[in-house]
Scaffold this motif. Structure first.
Motif, PDB file in Angstrom:
ATOM      1  N   THR A 102       0.865  -1.235   0.112  1.00  0.00           N
ATOM      2  CA  THR A 102       0.026  -0.117  -0.097  1.00  0.00           C
ATOM      3  C   THR A 102       0.971   1.224   0.102  1.00  0.00           C
ATOM      4  O   THR A 102       1.743   1.349   0.711  1.00  0.00           O
ATOM      5  CB  THR A 102      -0.983   0.111   1.222  1.00  0.00           C
ATOM      6  N   ILE A 103       0.630   2.201  -0.880  1.00  0.00           N
ATOM      7  CA  ILE A 103       1.130   3.686  -0.754  1.00  0.00           C
ATOM      8  C   ILE A 103       0.037   4.368  -0.431  1.00  0.00           C
ATOM      9  O   ILE A 103      -1.091   4.486  -0.769  1.00  0.00           O
ATOM     10  CB  ILE A 103       1.350   3.950  -2.175  1.00  0.00           C
ATOM     11  N   THR A 104       0.269   5.265   0.547  1.00  0.00           N
ATOM     12  CA  THR A 104      -0.626   6.493   1.005  1.00  0.00           C
ATOM     13  C   THR A 104      -0.130   7.786   1.036  1.00  0.00           C
ATOM     14  O   THR A 104       1.217   8.226   1.504  1.00  0.00           O
ATOM     15  CB  THR A 104      -1.137   6.055   2.424  1.00  0.00           C
ATOM     16  N   ARG A 105      -0.657   8.494   0.375  1.00  0.00           N
ATOM     17  CA  ARG A 105      -0.153  10.049   0.102  1.00  0.00           C
ATOM     18  C   ARG A 105      -1.384  11.081   0.477  1.00  0.00           C
ATOM     19  O   ARG A 105      -2.638  10.808   0.196  1.00  0.00           O
ATOM     20  CB  ARG A 105       0.537  10.488  -1.200  1.00  0.00           C
ATOM     21  N   GLU A 106      -1.143  12.267   0.821  1.00  0.00           N
ATOM     22  CA  GLU A 106      -2.032  13.050   1.258  1.00  0.00           C
ATOM     23  C   GLU A 106      -1.719  14.798   0.890  1.00  0.00           C
ATOM     24  O   GLU A 106      -0.397  15.055   1.308  1.00  0.00           O
ATOM     25  CB  GLU A 106      -2.467  13.179   2.701  1.00  0.00           C
ATOM     26  N   ILE A 107      -2.647  15.489   0.621  1.00  0.00           N
ATOM     27  CA  ILE A 107      -2.149  16.830   0.461  1.00  0.00           C
ATOM     28  C   ILE A 107      -3.508  17.853   0.781  1.00  0.00           C
ATOM     29  O   ILE A 107      -4.699  17.396   0.833  1.00  0.00           O
ATOM     30  CB  ILE A 107      -1.695  17.124  -1.161  1.00  0.00           C
ATOM     31  N   GLU A 108      -3.070  19.091   1.186  1.00  0.00           N
ATOM     32  CA  GLU A 108      -4.396  19.827   1.469  1.00  0.00           C
ATOM     33  C   GLU A 108      -4.211  20.887   0.003  1.00  0.00           C
ATOM     34  O   GLU A 108      -3.316  21.626  -0.663  1.00  0.00           O
ATOM     35  CB  GLU A 108      -3.887  20.577   2.610  1.00  0.00           C
ATOM     36  N   ILE A 109      -5.457  21.117  -0.399  1.00  0.00           N
ATOM     37  CA  ILE A 109      -5.602  22.042  -1.661  1.00  0.00           C
ATOM     38  C   ILE A 109      -6.658  23.026  -1.046  1.00  0.00           C
ATOM     39  O   ILE A 109      -7.708  22.979  -0.714  1.00  0.00           O
ATOM     40  CB  ILE A 109      -6.162  21.307  -2.878  1.00  0.00           C
ATOM     41  N   ASP A 110      -6.243  24.228  -1.591  1.00  0.00           N
ATOM     42  CA  ASP A 110      -6.908  25.424  -1.243  1.00  0.00           C
ATOM     43  C   ASP A 110      -8.010  25.853  -2.397  1.00  0.00           C
ATOM     44  O   ASP A 110      -7.490  26.737  -3.164  1.00  0.00           O
ATOM     45  CB  ASP A 110      -6.006  26.851  -0.935  1.00  0.00           C
TER      46      ASP A 110
ATOM     47  N   GLU B  88       3.221  11.508  -5.121  1.00  0.00           N
ATOM     48  CA  GLU B  88       3.411  13.039  -4.473  1.00  0.00           C
ATOM     49  C   GLU B  88       3.453  13.832  -5.684  1.00  0.00           C
ATOM     50  O   GLU B  88       3.143  14.989  -5.664  1.00  0.00           O
ATOM     51  CB  GLU B  88       5.034  12.807  -4.299  1.00  0.00           C
ATOM     52  N   THR B  89       4.027  13.477  -6.790  1.00  0.00           N
ATOM     53  CA  THR B  89       4.306  14.439  -7.985  1.00  0.00           C
ATOM     54  C   THR B  89       2.531  14.643  -8.596  1.00  0.00           C
ATOM     55  O   THR B  89       2.377  15.876  -8.908  1.00  0.00           O
ATOM     56  CB  THR B  89       4.849  13.761  -9.110  1.00  0.00           C
ATOM     57  N   GLU B  90       1.901  13.541  -8.575  1.00  0.00           N
ATOM     58  CA  GLU B  90       0.664  13.784  -9.150  1.00  0.00           C
ATOM     59  C   GLU B  90      -0.170  14.740  -8.266  1.00  0.00           C
ATOM     60  O   GLU B  90      -1.040  15.537  -8.661  1.00  0.00           O
ATOM     61  CB  GLU B  90      -0.204  12.524  -9.496  1.00  0.00           C
ATOM     62  N   LEU B  91      -0.170  14.443  -6.988  1.00  0.00           N
ATOM     63  CA  LEU B  91      -0.987  15.556  -5.991  1.00  0.00           C
ATOM     64  C   LEU B  91      -0.517  16.612  -5.953  1.00  0.00           C
ATOM     65  O   LEU B  91      -1.096  17.873  -5.900  1.00  0.00           O
ATOM     66  CB  LEU B  91      -0.985  14.762  -4.507  1.00  0.00           C
ATOM     67  N   GLY B  92       0.967  16.872  -6.174  1.00  0.00           N
ATOM     68  CA  GLY B  92       1.458  18.403  -6.355  1.00  0.00           C
ATOM     69  C   GLY B  92       0.488  19.046  -7.852  1.00  0.00           C
ATOM     70  O   GLY B  92       0.552  20.047  -7.676  1.00  0.00           O
ATOM     71  N   ALA B  93       0.628  18.402  -8.771  1.00  0.00           N
ATOM     72  CA  ALA B  93       0.090  18.672 -10.002  1.00  0.00           C
ATOM     73  C   ALA B  93      -1.465  19.138  -9.736  1.00  0.00           C
ATOM     74  O   ALA B  93      -1.961  20.161 -10.206  1.00  0.00           O
ATOM     75  CB  ALA B  93       0.143  17.794 -10.911  1.00  0.00           C
ATOM     76  N   LEU B  94      -1.884  18.324  -8.956  1.00  0.00           N
ATOM     77  CA  LEU B  94      -3.602  18.522  -8.556  1.00  0.00           C
ATOM     78  C   LEU B  94      -3.665  19.942  -7.848  1.00  0.00           C
ATOM     79  O   LEU B  94      -4.523  20.664  -8.240  1.00  0.00           O
ATOM     80  CB  LEU B  94      -4.072  17.154  -7.897  1.00  0.00           C
ATOM     81  N   ARG B  95      -2.989  19.871  -6.738  1.00  0.00           N
ATOM     82  CA  ARG B  95      -2.956  21.311  -6.196  1.00  0.00           C
ATOM     83  C   ARG B  95      -2.565  22.447  -7.118  1.00  0.00           C
ATOM     84  O   ARG B  95      -3.177  23.470  -6.979  1.00  0.00           O
ATOM     85  CB  ARG B  95      -2.087  21.046  -4.950  1.00  0.00           C
ATOM     86  N   THR B  96      -1.542  22.456  -7.782  1.00  0.00           N
ATOM     87  CA  THR B  96      -1.050  23.475  -8.566  1.00  0.00           C
ATOM     88  C   THR B  96      -2.313  23.780  -9.608  1.00  0.00           C
ATOM     89  O   THR B  96      -2.452  25.150  -9.874  1.00  0.00           O
ATOM     90  CB  THR B  96       0.127  22.858  -9.373  1.00  0.00           C
ATOM     91  N   HIS B  97      -2.793  22.907 -10.400  1.00  0.00           N
ATOM     92  CA  HIS B  97      -3.840  23.001 -11.406  1.00  0.00           C
ATOM     93  C   HIS B  97      -5.049  23.571 -10.699  1.00  0.00           C
ATOM     94  O   HIS B  97      -5.753  24.586 -11.205  1.00  0.00           O
ATOM     95  CB  HIS B  97      -4.046  21.549 -11.885  1.00  0.00           C
TER      96      HIS B  97
END
Length: 149
Positions: free
Chosen positions: A9-17, A136-145
């Protein structure tokens, strides 16, 4: 490496404004994460009970919708190593969204099922490692977008 050494399992998390509805709109799209670190318009076609997501660089990936509970949870099954195996050998990619309607929204991704994939152990381990940093890269791209909208 034996199969008992493969992490599952891989788990990652990010907060998006961004507003919850906006985050849900993108996260619930099949294969939004198939890109090179920036959200792009992939071609999505429904065929034979699966979503076929085509990225101009990475090719076509079939995905199965496993579950969806708007606006807080969506899950897909996919097999990025071989498009013919999505129904037989795949991982489950789950997205959990939490936060108020006007944001910020916490997005957690959990990809699981690596240890039960019937492929060469080194191929599974390589895919696990790629996805471990890839999320990590994809969640960062999600936040940026989404924060740019």
């Amino acid at each position: 490496m034996s199969t008992d050494q493969i992490q599952d399992t891989i788990t990652r998390e990010i907060e998006i404004d961004a507003p919850l509805a906006l985050v849900w709109e993108l996260v619930s799209q099949p294969g939004w994460w198939i890109n090179d670190g920036a959200i792009v318009d992939n071609t999505i076609e429904e065929k034979d009970g699966a979503w076929h997501v085509t990225n101009s660089t990475h090719g076509t990936f079939p995905l199965l919708l496993a579950d969806s509970r708007e606006p807080s949870y969506v899950a897909f099954r996919w097999a990025p190593w071989d498009e013919r195996t999505v129904e037989a050998g795949n991982t489950l990619v789950e997205f959990f969204l939490a936060g108020p309607g006007d944001g910020p929204v916490t997005v957690r991704v959990v990809e699981s099922g690596f240890a039960s994939i019937d492929l060469a152990t080194d191929k599974v381990a390589d895919n696990y490692q790629e996805n471990e940093s890839g999320w990590e890269t994809e969640l960062g791209a999600l936040r940026t977008h989404l924060e740019a909208r």
